[in-house]
Design a protein around this motif. Structure first.
Motif, PDB file in Angstrom:
ATOM      1  N   SER A  31       0.851  -1.186   0.000  1.00 17.42           N
ATOM      2  CA  SER A  31       0.000   0.000   0.000  1.00 17.42           C
ATOM      3  C   SER A  31       0.891   1.242   0.000  1.00 17.42           C
ATOM      4  O   SER A  31       0.920   2.004   0.956  1.00 17.42           O
ATOM      5  N   ALA A  33       2.501   4.965  -0.820  1.00 20.09           N
ATOM      6  CA  ALA A  33       2.008   6.318  -1.044  1.00 20.09           C
ATOM      7  C   ALA A  33       2.622   6.904  -2.307  1.00 20.09           C
ATOM      8  O   ALA A  33       2.007   7.711  -2.986  1.00 20.09           O
ATOM      9  N   ALA A  60      -5.257   2.751  -2.365  1.00 15.35           N
ATOM     10  CA  ALA A  60      -5.632   2.739  -0.952  1.00 15.35           C
ATOM     11  C   ALA A  60      -5.193   4.011  -0.228  1.00 15.35           C
ATOM     12  O   ALA A  60      -5.631   4.278   0.884  1.00 15.35           O
ATOM     13  N   GLN A  61      -4.344   4.814  -0.857  1.00 21.03           N
ATOM     14  CA  GLN A  61      -3.832   6.033  -0.232  1.00 21.03           C
ATOM     15  C   GLN A  61      -4.729   7.227  -0.537  1.00 21.03           C
ATOM     16  O   GLN A  61      -5.389   7.274  -1.569  1.00 21.03           O
ATOM     17  N   GLU A  62      -4.720   8.202   0.353  1.00 20.79           N
ATOM     18  CA  GLU A  62      -5.547   9.398   0.173  1.00 20.79           C
ATOM     19  C   GLU A  62      -5.060  10.274  -0.988  1.00 20.79           C
ATOM     20  O   GLU A  62      -5.848  10.776  -1.777  1.00 20.79           O
ATOM     21  N   GLU A  63      -3.744  10.482  -1.085  1.00 22.32           N
ATOM     22  CA  GLU A  63      -3.173  11.291  -2.158  1.00 22.32           C
ATOM     23  C   GLU A  63      -1.944  10.581  -2.731  1.00 22.32           C
ATOM     24  O   GLU A  63      -0.811  11.024  -2.525  1.00 22.32           O
ATOM     25  N   PRO A  64      -2.148   9.504  -3.478  1.00 24.88           N
ATOM     26  CA  PRO A  64      -1.002   8.753  -4.007  1.00 24.88           C
ATOM     27  C   PRO A  64      -0.320   9.485  -5.155  1.00 24.88           C
ATOM     28  O   PRO A  64      -0.905  10.368  -5.780  1.00 24.88           O
TER      29      PRO A  64
END
Length: 99
Positions: A31, A33, A60-64
């Motif tokens: 997962s 970033a 799955a990350q907020e701001e990848p």
């Protein structure tokens, strides 16, 4: 830095950096970033299982962020060339392409 595992750990930041082999199974369960992928111009054909696996993993990350670096592919039908052509249309404003 652990040479035998091709990874680094920065304890102060709680961050790890890992080099992955081209096999997509090495990306399963991750997962990240940020993903840096190099030499995707060497991928023959229209798909790249590792790139697909990493794009799924960063979701799955907020701001990848994913950064692809490469020399050009040898055919306009290869993965990196297709990806660049799509990015250059500007259809997705979150995708930037520099040649």
């Amino acid at each position: 830095i652990r040479d035998s595992t091709r990874d680094m750990l920065v304890v102060e930041r709680g961050t790890s950096y890992r080099a992955l082999a081209a096999e997509s199974t090495t990306a399963l369960g991750l997962s990240p970033a940020v993903v840096f992928a190099d030499e995707l111009g060497a991928v023959r054909g229209p798909t790249c299982k590792l790139a697909e696996a990493m794009e799924t993993a960063v979701a799955a990350q907020e701001e990848p962020m994913t950064i692809y670096l490469s020399t050009r592919g040898s055919s306009p039908n290869d993965f990196f060339e297709l990806m660049m052509a799509e990015a250059l249309t500007g259809a997705d404003p979150s995708v930037k392409c520099r040649v």
